[in-house]
Design an enzyme around this catalytic site. Structure first.
Site, short mmCIF file in Angstrom:
data_model
loop_
_atom_site.label_atom_id
_atom_site.label_comp_id
_atom_site.label_asym_id
_atom_site.label_seq_id
_atom_site.Cartn_x
_atom_site.Cartn_y
_atom_site.Cartn_z
CD GLU A 142 -0.36 -2.32 0.72
OE1 GLU A 142 -1.34 -1.97 1.43
OE2 GLU A 142 0.81 -1.96 0.98
CG PHE A 150 10.54 -4.73 10.02
CD1 PHE A 150 9.65 -4.29 10.99
CD2 PHE A 150 10.64 -4.02 8.84
CE1 PHE A 150 8.89 -3.14 10.80
CE2 PHE A 150 9.88 -2.88 8.64
CZ PHE A 150 9.00 -2.45 9.61
CD GLN A 151 7.17 -3.77 6.65
OE1 GLN A 151 7.85 -3.78 5.64
NE2 GLN A 151 6.30 -2.81 6.93
CE LYS A 180 15.29 -4.87 -0.31
NZ LYS A 180 15.34 -3.83 0.71
CG MET A 203 -28.11 -5.98 1.85
SD MET A 203 -29.65 -6.09 0.90
CE MET A 203 -29.03 -6.16 -0.77
C1 LIG Z 1 -16.17 -5.67 3.83
C2 LIG Z 1 -17.58 -5.95 4.19
N1 LIG Z 1 -18.02 -5.76 5.45
C3 LIG Z 1 -19.31 -6.01 5.77
C4 LIG Z 1 -20.18 -6.49 4.83
C5 LIG Z 1 -21.63 -6.79 5.22
N2 LIG Z 1 -22.55 -5.96 4.43
C6 LIG Z 1 -23.18 -6.41 3.32
S1 LIG Z 1 -24.09 -5.26 2.57
C7 LIG Z 1 -23.73 -4.13 3.76
C8 LIG Z 1 -24.28 -2.74 3.67
C9 LIG Z 1 -23.57 -1.93 2.64
O1 LIG Z 1 -23.86 -0.57 2.86
P1 LIG Z 1 -23.64 0.48 1.73
O2 LIG Z 1 -22.35 0.29 1.07
O3 LIG Z 1 -23.94 1.83 2.27
O4 LIG Z 1 -24.72 0.07 0.66
P2 LIG Z 1 -26.31 0.06 0.74
O5 LIG Z 1 -26.73 -1.31 1.15
O6 LIG Z 1 -26.74 1.10 1.72
O7 LIG Z 1 -26.72 0.38 -0.64
C10 LIG Z 1 -22.89 -4.68 4.74
C11 LIG Z 1 -22.42 -3.97 5.94
C12 LIG Z 1 -19.68 -6.70 3.54
N3 LIG Z 1 -20.41 -7.19 2.55
N4 LIG Z 1 -18.40 -6.41 3.23
#
Ligand SMILES: Cc1ncc(C[n+]2csc(CCOP(=O)(O)OP(=O)(O)O)c2C)c(N)n1
Length: 605
Positions: A93, A155-156, A205, A515
């Site tokens: 979802e 439920f749910q 529902k 990042m």
């Molecule tokens: C759902 C979620 N969890 C954690 C983060 C924290 N976060 C921001 S950038 C990042 C790294 C993303 O890694 P990747 O998708 O491999 O991209 P890269 O930076 O290596 O290009 C994280 C963990 C986030 N933005 N979103």
């Protein structure tokens, strides 16, 4: 409908239903298709609450839906059985919400997502929060347990309106089969009109399963929803005078310019008066990045020249932007010499983050037109434009690509840009790759950079590509993903394969969450905790397992051909590009810092 829902009969209002798919309750409703003879230009007659829901979608012109089935939403799916709407069955979802969000960004009309009660509804929450932060039009329809079970931990059962109140523009608990169609129409109109955003209707529902002969008319917002169209002439006159006397004016275009379809009016103001333009990230594409006056996007990873211009301008015309902290850095040091004209449809944005000297509340296109009419004399900007050109020369967007290092991600973005038409839609995950996709692709059209801006949701990229492709099947769709982001929603490849969607996912694979690793290097003495993956899947093989095409690129020489092949291949393609894992995103304004204090290398942080 491309994905026929089950034809199990529905429960009636007031009946004690077992709302699990495996054990549907007795049928007592007319589950037939909407009676075409009963459809007039003004209203559609329906037979059940669920038919009223579907009729409301049709009346609102919403013909593309993304969702996942489940017990409490089954009556709505059943009513879709004979409808013309296209339903894309998603694997999760959250992905349905992101696909709907991207559909909304590409078309400007609400994308619709459907989910069952409980976990289905809560799985939507991230996508709704994402749409809320970026003011993207989304309509969510959630099943709910029958009204007599509400509050009994059925439920749910989840308090879906309670859970989603903070992340929706408006939400509704539809308790009456006679008005449920009207409610859905109102939610659709609310998502689309004024400042756009996500809305949700929770559908018990028994309400969707109940009989009704209600007619469903045109969707309408309540009379209390009255977004301002024009700014006051007096205020416009004051802003125009400030515009005329400015020596260093700068236009800052936000996502609101695109949402309001105001890019022509913005371009007119800029080009008629020789005023440089920068954008926010959601505003990418609001003004062509290949135009002489364009300074590209500003903020934490924006261009040095855009940030320098913000820091030195004496008038900032912010249009459809909420001045978020990724743009401003520290607000105390943001545009310190500038008076601010702030055009926004939402009065709540005025002076929320940055003080507006000239608040102009109204529709961006209308107000920009008012401003253009009121400005009689162009400001003298020749010296200022020269200064901006100097900054462009001083801080070019470039990168080193030593042949003995793995491929630089910026090169991948440039090669894909060169190989695709201008109207190609780019979607992204969140992280370094998102920034490179923003920086090294030249966006010349609105609604071409589809990303998760305010919430920064890893996993957005692939479902967004599916939503974008559903919205614009004739256009190229390319997703730049990180390996971390891709791993969050890669199951949606099954959907892209099933729907035979031509889209290409470039996994800019740095074997970790880059990042985070970059911030650890910059601000945590290089302590790499939970940011490097000792092992990553073979993404090309994973794609093949899903029935998609998998490619792999590791050298500069092979990349252009791999990109061409991927773009020419039918169906979804995943290109696993092993990039330099040590590459960082620059320029960078450290969080909360001053915009002109941008670092161009790690040593500057
Ligand atoms: C759902 C979620 N969890 C954690 C983060 C924290 N976060 C921001 S950038 C990042 C790294 C993303 O890694 P990747 O998708 O491999 O991209 P890269 O930076 O290596 O290009 C994280 C963990 C986030 N933005 N979103």
């Amino acid at each position: 409908m491309t994905d026929p829902g089950p034809v199990a009969p529905q429960s009636t209002a007031g009946e004690s239903p077992d709302h699990e798919p495996d054990a549907p309750a007795e049928d007592s409703t007319d589950a037939g298709a909407t009676d075409a003879d009963a459809t007039t230009p003004d209203a559609t007659t329906t037979h059940s609450g669920a038919e009223a829901v579907v009729a409301a979608l049709e009346r609102a012109g919403l013909d593309t839906l993304f969702g996942v089935q489940g017990g409490a939403i089954m009556p709505v799916y059943d009513a879709l059985h004979d409808a013309d709407a296209r339903h894309v069955t998603m694997a999760h979802e959250q992905a349905a919400a992101h696909a709907a969000d991207a559909y909304g960004q590409v078309t400007g009309e609400p994308g619709v997502c459907l989910a069952t009660s409980g976990p289905g509804a809560t799985n939507l929450v991230t996508g709704l929060a994402d749409a809320d932060m970026d003011s993207d039009p989304v309509l969510a329809l959630t099943g709910q347990v029958p009204t007599d079970l509400v509050g009994r931990d059925a439920f749910q059962e989840t308090d879906t309106t309670g859970v989603t109140t903070p992340v929706t523009k408006a939400n509704y608990f539809a308790g009456d089969p006679d008005t449920v169609g009207e409610t859905v129409g109102e939610a659709a109109a609310m998502a689309a009109e004024g400042r756009q955003g996500p809305t949700l209707v929770d559908l018990p529902k028994d309400v969707t399963g109940a009989e009704t002969d209600a007619t469903v008319g045109e969707p309408a917002t309540p009379s209390t929803h009255d977004p301002p169209e024009r700014a006051s002439d007096e205020r416009v006159a004051g802003a125009a005078a400030a515009f005329e006397r400015a020596e260093r004016p700068l236009i800052l275009a936000g996502g609101g310019v695109i949402a309001a379809e105001a890019t022509d009016q913005l371009a007119e103001l800029a080009t008629d008066h020789g005023v440089p333009v920068t954008t926010t990230m959601p505003g990418i594409g609001a003004f062509p990045e290949d135009h002489d006056l364009c300074l590209s996007w500003a903020g934490m990873h924006g261009t040095g020249y855009a940030n320098a211009a913000i820091n030195h301008c004496d008038l900032l015309v912010g249009v459809g932007t909420r001045f978020d902290d990724r743009l401003t850095g520290g607000v105390d040091t943001f545009a310190p010499d500038a008076e601010v004209i702030h055009v926004d449809i939402d009065p709540a944005e005025i002076s929320k983050n940055v003080h507006a000297d000239y608040p102009l509340v109204g529709d961006a296109g209308t107000v920009l037109g008012q401003l253009a009419d009121a400005v009689e004399q162009s400001p003298e900007t020749a010296a200022w434009r020269e200064q901006c050109a100097d900054w462009k020369a001083s801080y070019p967007m470039d990168y080193a690509a030593p042949p003995d290092r793995p491929i630089k991600p910026q090169f991948v973005v440039e090669v894909a840009d060169a190989a695709t038409p201008d109207d190609t839609i780019v979607t992204t995950g969140v992280g370094q790759h998102q920034m490179w996709a923003g920086q090294y692709w030249t966006y010349t059209e609105p609604r071409t950079f589809v990303s998760s801006h305010g919430l920064g949701t890893m996993g957005y990229g692939l479902p967004a590509a599916i939503g974008a492709k559903a919205a614009a099947p004739e256009r190229d769709v390319v997703c730049f993903d990180g390996d971390g982001s891709f791993l969050m929603t890669c199951q949606e490849l099954s959907v892209a394969v099933r729907e035979q969607m031509d889209l290409v996912v470039f996994v800019l694979n740095n074997e970790g969450v880059g990042m985070v690793r970059q911030w650890q290097d910059g601000f945590y003495d290089g302590r790499h905790v939970a940011s490097e993956y000792p092992w990553v899947p073979d993404f090309a093989a994973l794609a093949e397992a899903f029935g998609a095409t998998g490619e792999r690129a590791t050298t500069y020489e092979e990349l252009p051909e791999t990109v061409e092949t991927a773009l020419e291949t039918d169906g979804p393609v995943v290109v696993d590009v092993h990039i330099d894992p040590d590459e960082n995103v620059f320029p960078m304004v450290p969080s909360g810092g001053a915009n002109d204090q941008f670092a161009l290398t790690g040593g500057h942080l």
